[in-house]
Each structure stands twice: as structure tokens, then as C-alpha cells.
Design an enzyme around this catalytic site. Structure first.
Site, PDB file in Angstrom:
ATOM      1  N   HIS A 156      14.621  17.953 -24.441  1.00 53.14           N
ATOM      2  CA  HIS A 156      15.455  18.748 -23.534  1.00 53.14           C
ATOM      3  C   HIS A 156      15.168  20.236 -23.727  1.00 53.14           C
ATOM      4  CE1 HIS A 156      17.784  15.248 -22.397  1.00 53.14           C
ATOM      5  NE2 HIS A 156      18.616  15.977 -21.684  1.00 53.14           N
ATOM      6  N   HIS A 162      20.867  15.638 -31.168  1.00 54.27           N
ATOM      7  CA  HIS A 162      19.807  16.333 -31.892  1.00 54.27           C
ATOM      8  C   HIS A 162      20.389  17.174 -33.014  1.00 54.27           C
ATOM      9  CE1 HIS A 162      16.163  15.424 -29.636  1.00 54.27           C
ATOM     10  NE2 HIS A 162      16.843  15.542 -28.514  1.00 54.27           N
TER      11      HIS A 162
END
Length: 285
Positions: free
Chosen positions: A154, A209
Site C-alpha cells: 500500500h 503492517h
């Protein structure tokens, strides 16, 4: 010749897309989880704050809208082609680098254990021998994806695409040469970068993450985006920052043609004055 060059560039991007697709589905390296680090991977599994589908829409649609917008204003087809080639190269190169590093590192996501054991951790577990997707009772695809935390795709793809857009807008608006001191130009340059930052930070808020994943992913995206931008556009500090490289020679030629020549008449009866040492030294300063 130009058509052949464009065809070669498109073929390269298709090859990068194939590599990205293959590496995106591959199984990563299975790391060993030590008891003292289990707390890093025990966060709950929650939905994405910024879903992957929305991320892909952002990565491709924002550059398209910006490039087409400038094309409508300036009717510059060469700029539209070069910008499209540049940003697609940035996106696909970044995607391939990110996926390959993910496979080599195989770092679990913060919510890995919640993916692996959706019913909760069983008693007396031994993680010293490593955890593979075959040893997890959770959804196979969900567990496999949970082993691809480093770096954040991302973050890398967002900064690769939106970072390119920021440089493109900065060049077109001449933010760092003629546009110095004009706040709206600088804000237009910063907005895409802030958008990418929000996407990256959201990946730590939804426990998908670690902060290191987002940091390294952002750096990868920025570096690749910067390099790909300067493959097709000059420096933002140059006078021709609003043009692509292929247009700069024509602009320089037009400037030289438009510049009037100055003729200094020299009398034949009088020789030109000798240049003294002082005159010569003043020209060198």
C-alpha cells in the site's frame, strides 16, 4: 521509429505486469517465530481502513485524471504519452520490487496469529520450529497473505504513483523556479504526497503492517517514482521543468531563433583597442 519505441515500452510494462502477478501469488519464506516476539503478531484481525481495491483505483485513477486534465488545458499529446509511460513504469517496477522483497523476507503481519488461529491460540504452543501456512488451521489464503508484511505494498505503490503525480504537478506549475513564494502552487505539490502518507499510515492503524514495513515501502515508492519521473522530465528547479525531455531541444531552438542578434560595427580605419590585463581579469570574475 517513435511507434517502435512506444511499442517496446508497452511490451516492457506488460512483462513487468506478468512478473508482478506471478510474485503476488507465490508463497513467501516461512520465518521462525520465537516466544519472546509473539506479542508483535498477536493483534486482532480487522478489516482494511483503506481497502486494496480502493488503493488500486487511487494508484491508477489519480494520475489519469491529472494527466488528462493538463492535456485538456494544453492540448499536449506528447506530454500525455510521456507522463503515462513514466507513471506506469514507476508503478510496475515498484510492485515487482515490493513483491520480491516480501517473498524473500516473509515477515508475518501484526495480526498473523489471529489469521492463523481464528479461534484463539491453543495452550502450550511451540513456535521455535517455525510456522508455515500448512500448520495453521485458518483460511489458507488469509494465512499466506499474513506472511507478506515487509514491505508495505500500500505504501510503496501509493508513493510510487502519487509521488510521481506530485513531481508532475510541481513541474507543470513550476513550483520550485517561477512559482516560488506562491502558496497554492506548493500546496498542490504536497497534497498527493499527503494522500500517499495517509494510505501508508492507515496500514499500521488496522494492524496489517508494522511501522517498519510502511517506512521502507514509502522509501521504495518515492525512490522509484523519483527515478522514473526524471527518465521523462527534467529537474523541478530548471526553467524547462514544465516540459518533458523530448520537448526541451525544440524549446531551446525556439529560444535561440527568437533571440535577436547584436551586431557591433567595427571601423576599418581604427584597430580594435587592446585588452589590458585588467579588462581580461574582469571578464573572468
Amino acid at each position: 521509429m517513435r511507434d517502435k519505441n512506444v511499442a517496446a515500452e508497452l511490451a516492457l510494462r506488460f512483462l513487468l505486469f506478468v512478473i508482478f502477478t506471478i510474485t503476488d501469488d507465490a508463497e513467501p519464506y516461512a520465518r521462525s517465530l520465537q516466544p519472546e516476539e509473539l506479542w508483535l503478531y498477536r493483534y486482532p484481525h480487522v478489516p482494511d481502513i483503506y481497502p486494496g481495491q480502493l488503493m488500486w483505483i487511487t494508484v491508477f485513477s489519480v494520475p489519469t485524471i491529472i494527466f488528462v486534465g493538463f492535456y485538456i488545458l494544453r492540448q499536449d499529446s506528447e506530454d500525455l504519452i510521456q507522463a503515462t509511460l513514466g507513471v506506469t513504469l514507476s508503478i510496475y517496477v515498484t510492485g515487482c520490487i515490493t513483491n520480491i522483497v516480501k517473498l524473500l523476507v516473509g515477515r508475518p503481519r501484526p495480526d498473523f496469529l489471529s489469521r492463523c488461529y481464528p479461534e484463539g491460540l491453543p495452550d502450550h504452543m511451540d513456535f521455535t520450529q517455525g510456522v508455515s501456512r500448512m500448520s495453521c488451521p485458518g483460511n489458507e489464503q488469509l494465512v499466506l497473505n499474513g506472511m507478506k508484511s515487509f514491505p508495505s505494498a500500500h505504501a510503496s505503490l501509493s508513493f510510487s504513483s502519487l509521488g510521481f503525480v506530485a513531481l508532475y504537478v510541481g513541474g507543470k506549475l513550476r513550483v520550485f523556479n517561477r512559482g516560488r513564494g506562491q502558496g497554492w502552487r506548493f500546496v498542490s505539490f504536497v497534497v498527493p504526497l499527503m494522500w500517499a502518507l495517509v494510505i501508508g499510515v492507515s496500514r499500521t492503524s488496522d494492524y496489517h503492517h508494522h511501522w517498519q514495513d510502511v517506512t521502507v515501502g514509502s522509501i521504495i515508492g518515492l525512490v522509484v517514482g523519483y527515478a522514473c519521473y526524471h527518465q521523462v522530465y527534467p529537474s523541478l528547479h530548471g526553467v524547462h521543468s514544465h516540459l518533458c525531455h523530448s520537448q526541451v531541444p525544440s524549446a531551446l531552438e525556439s529560444q535561440n531563433t527568437a533571440r535577436p542578434e547584436v551586431f557591433i560595427p567595427v571601423s576599418s580605419s581604427q584597430p580594435p583597442p587592446l585588452q589590458t590585463d585588467v579588462t581580461l581579469s574582469s571578464k573572468l570574475i
